[in-house]
Write a protein that holds these residues in place. Sequence first.
Motif, PDB file in Angstrom:
ATOM      1  N   LYS A   1      33.273  -2.752 -35.824  1.00 21.57           N
ATOM      2  CA  LYS A   1      32.105  -3.470 -35.324  1.00 21.57           C
ATOM      3  C   LYS A   1      31.478  -2.678 -34.179  1.00 21.57           C
ATOM      4  CE  LYS A   1      30.628  -7.995 -33.587  1.00 21.57           C
ATOM      5  NZ  LYS A   1      31.076  -9.344 -33.154  1.00 21.57           N
ATOM      6  N   ASP A   2      30.180  -2.448 -34.277  1.00 18.24           N
ATOM      7  CA  ASP A   2      29.417  -1.706 -33.269  1.00 18.24           C
ATOM      8  C   ASP A   2      29.985  -0.301 -33.049  1.00 18.24           C
ATOM      9  OD1 ASP A   2      27.833  -3.943 -32.964  1.00 18.24           O
ATOM     10  OD2 ASP A   2      29.035  -4.744 -31.289  1.00 18.24           O
ATOM     11  N   VAL A   3      30.424   0.341 -34.121  1.00 18.90           N
ATOM     12  CA  VAL A   3      30.916   1.708 -34.057  1.00 18.90           C
ATOM     13  C   VAL A   3      29.956   2.584 -34.847  1.00 18.90           C
ATOM     14  CG1 VAL A   3      32.807   3.288 -34.602  1.00 18.90           C
ATOM     15  CG2 VAL A   3      33.305   0.953 -33.861  1.00 18.90           C
ATOM     16  N   TYR A   4      29.348   3.555 -34.157  1.00 13.18           N
ATOM     17  CA  TYR A   4      28.326   4.378 -34.794  1.00 13.18           C
ATOM     18  C   TYR A   4      28.619   5.872 -34.678  1.00 13.18           C
ATOM     19  CZ  TYR A   4      25.961  -0.086 -34.192  1.00 13.18           C
ATOM     20  OH  TYR A   4      25.650  -1.416 -34.218  1.00 13.18           O
TER      21      TYR A   4
END
Length: 974
Positions: free
Chosen positions: A557-560
């Motif tokens: 989650k929310d890892v880019y």
Amino acid sequence: MFTFTPLLGAQSPSPASQSLLELDGGVKILVDVGWDESFDSTKLQALEKHVSTLSIVLLTHATIEHIGAYAHCCKHVPGFSRIPCYATTPVMNMGRTLTLDLYGSSPNAASTIPRDSIYSSPVTAAADEAANLLLQAPTADEVATYFSLINPLKYSQPHQPIPSPFSPPLAGLTITAYSAGHTLGGTLWHIQHGLESIVYASDWNLGRENFLPGAAWLSSGDGGEVLEPLHRPTALVCSSRGVERTETLAKRDRDLRIVSLIRETVAQGGKVLIPTDSSSRVLELAFLLNTTWRENIDGPHSDTYRNARIYMASRGSKTSVRYLQSMLEWMDASVVQNAEAAITRGDAQGNSSGPLDWKFVHQVERRSQVEKALKKGKPCVLLASDASLEWGVSSQALQSLASNPKNLVILTEVAGQVEAKRRGVGRQLWEMYQSRQGLDLSQNGAKVVNGDGHAVELRLSKPEPLTSDENMVYQQYIARQRQMHSSLQGDTTLLGDTAADLADDQASESSESEDEDDDAEHQGRAFNVSAQLTSNKRKTTGLTDAELGVNILLRGKDVYDYDVRNKRGREKMFPFVAHRSRNDEFGDVIKPEDYLRAEERDDVDGVDLKNANVEGVDGNAAKGQKRKWDDSVKGRRDREQKGPNKKAKTEQKDGPDAIDAVIAKVTGESGSGGGGAVSNGTVEEESSDSEESEYEPEDDAEAKPQKIAFSTQSLELHLRIAYVDFSGLYRLNDLQGLIGRINPRKLIVTAGDMSETRLLADTCRAVENGTAVGEIFTPVDGEVVDASVDTNAWTVKLTRQLVRRLNWKDLGTDKPSIAAISGLLGSESAEESLKTEPEEEGAKKKLKLTKAGQQPTGHTDSAKAALPILDLLTAQSTTLHQRAAQPVHVGDLRLAEIRAAVQAQGHTAEFRGGGTLLVDGTVLVRKSPTTGSIEVEGANAALSTPGWRTMTNEATFYAVKRVIYERLAVVSGA
């Protein structure tokens, strides 16, 4: 850099051996994958932590202590089977037979699921009691596959291995195998990496035996000199197991003692049990007994030898003997010569009595054959696996022979105490042998102890089927393990749409090579895959970021962003599989996931998921499953026999635990091996009363999940016990005489208990000639030892003008060339470095970007930019620094080479004590053990007088000098 970490067996009662060697550049080498008779999977947890960073694996011996956990790790540890493994051919072949015997004879060898893994799952309180759930043992085909992955090597053959997919480059790593004795194909490993020269010597034997050669420390004809690659290593890793042995008989006395004990027992009508291993030391024993029987069958004790039979009892005994016919070159030189002579003099019928004609040793592999041999009234000798008497035929034979005082058990090695709270049967017999007072000395002086009703405690194990609650725990564990394996290996087949595309590609590729009937089967599998893909989406939690790897970009989650530097394989690429349209002669291939009903997409966790099981609610084949040929009739008949109760049970609404079990079942079928046959959360009962099921290879191994139940039994011993050291390990005085010749800079003692390790370390503190080992390390399990070479190395860049003037000298075959350099050391900036090589396109581009005020993209190495430069000496610098390299003689001469050279010129040369060569009785040639320099001097006091220079003596002196200089490279300054 070189660090050593013992993972198992260091200052520990466990005989297992596992060692981790970490070299410069992140190169990690695992030496041995040993286990012990406890078969505790928790002892392998330290190894599992390093699997993802290992470069190669080296195996030394085909024993449980060195190779017992290899098949287990290949099956249950993710990524282990992808690591390149190296061993000699006998270790491969005999290790395979040992593993098959291990898993076929002992259900406990499969190991149990760790308790913490079971307790971490959300199950009922009843599941907490299910502690001894067995892991699935490797099948015979899987064992054959795992051992076929090992890369075979020959002795004295330098090899540069291939690294694993997740390992950094090996940077010129070279491994070489040398004979270690002790077992057939046993290995001393020499590891060369940069400045590090490491010799790994585990369980070696210096002396030659009847069947096995000795360790290759010394070269033949060199006056006792150590082989050049093994001389003066930066680190010597040596095992200490067995150094406390007090009985150190010579080989001849040892053989006579064990043969005398057997002959006396057989003459009295008794039976002899010799517990040993399956495929290594048993070969030496069998060879000795077969030779004794062949030579004495017509001798003075002919009746005794004719009435007694020799049995080699293990599951792979026939396979081991068959392998020997193709491994003649690995045996002792005398065996090879006798075998070749027997083949030469063989008659037309092929009745040659060669050393490998084991007609007096009968191989038995079945439990029924062993029982039949023991029930006969005739005396016999039984070589049974295993030496610990914890598994295999030896435990069964001990129970059959315990009641007769005429029978004899001969212990050939000291059994260790594997578990702290329990002593094995072999350890109990050894302690009984040491403590009993009523001794009976046989005619050969061997100590024989009477049992006199002394009781030993046996630990019996029996596999049992799982209950419904235990089965839920097992299936959930298997599902989590497969999910974690796929994530750790970078597998993206469980990632929604991407997985569907990949499954579609695989199904289409398979269908292209099959006929129309097979197309229907692949389509049915594809429908089943769609149900599995949707159900597997629930199992995406519970994994750490490290376990997810690059898949965190999709699941996190929310890892880019993800750091792919120093990554290899799938970890370096974005987890995406490009969709490729597949079509056949009928058009586009159907994707089943595109045709799922809305309730199947939205309510994946609902009760409809149970339709994805192998059997539907009504007992018919589930959606997407291909129906068997007789399913319509047979299935209806089975459902009628089950009655309404079974049907009512299957129609009950599934709770959360039942759904987890179904999910685990579906996931289990998609992987290899499966988790057993499960129907609606229950386990099908099966009969396990047949005793033959443990030993018979034709009986199908039970694929259903099982647990193991332990029980204890007291056994009264009325037989006799004797001990003859047949372990085939080096003695302490062997290492005392060798350590000064090997002359290692550092010594690491491992693979032994605390007292053995301390004894060996204290013995090596000081050796003969006043020299001593630089440093001695005695680590414990998990302790990291820094044993790097005490030399600093720097990297410099040579200019092209300097390289052109280098005068290279060849030191000989398989040796590096050498040149002397005199230059001026300076430094250059990154821009000057780019100007030096303007012909490189990449350098031009970087230079243009730098001039334009832009920064080049990509990762720049600041260390390379600041690399020091070594250039030619200018006229001014030569005047200021009057330092030029003086001519030096480089090379490593051996006294054997000098002896052969001077003999070729007509001189006499013979070795004298202390590593001295005497030429023509007048000139002495010595080699310094510390510096390696050659000294030439007169042989007596008369030669040192002014009148000693007679024409003969002077000619010999200069002839020896000339031979030495011709074999050294003269390196002059550049």
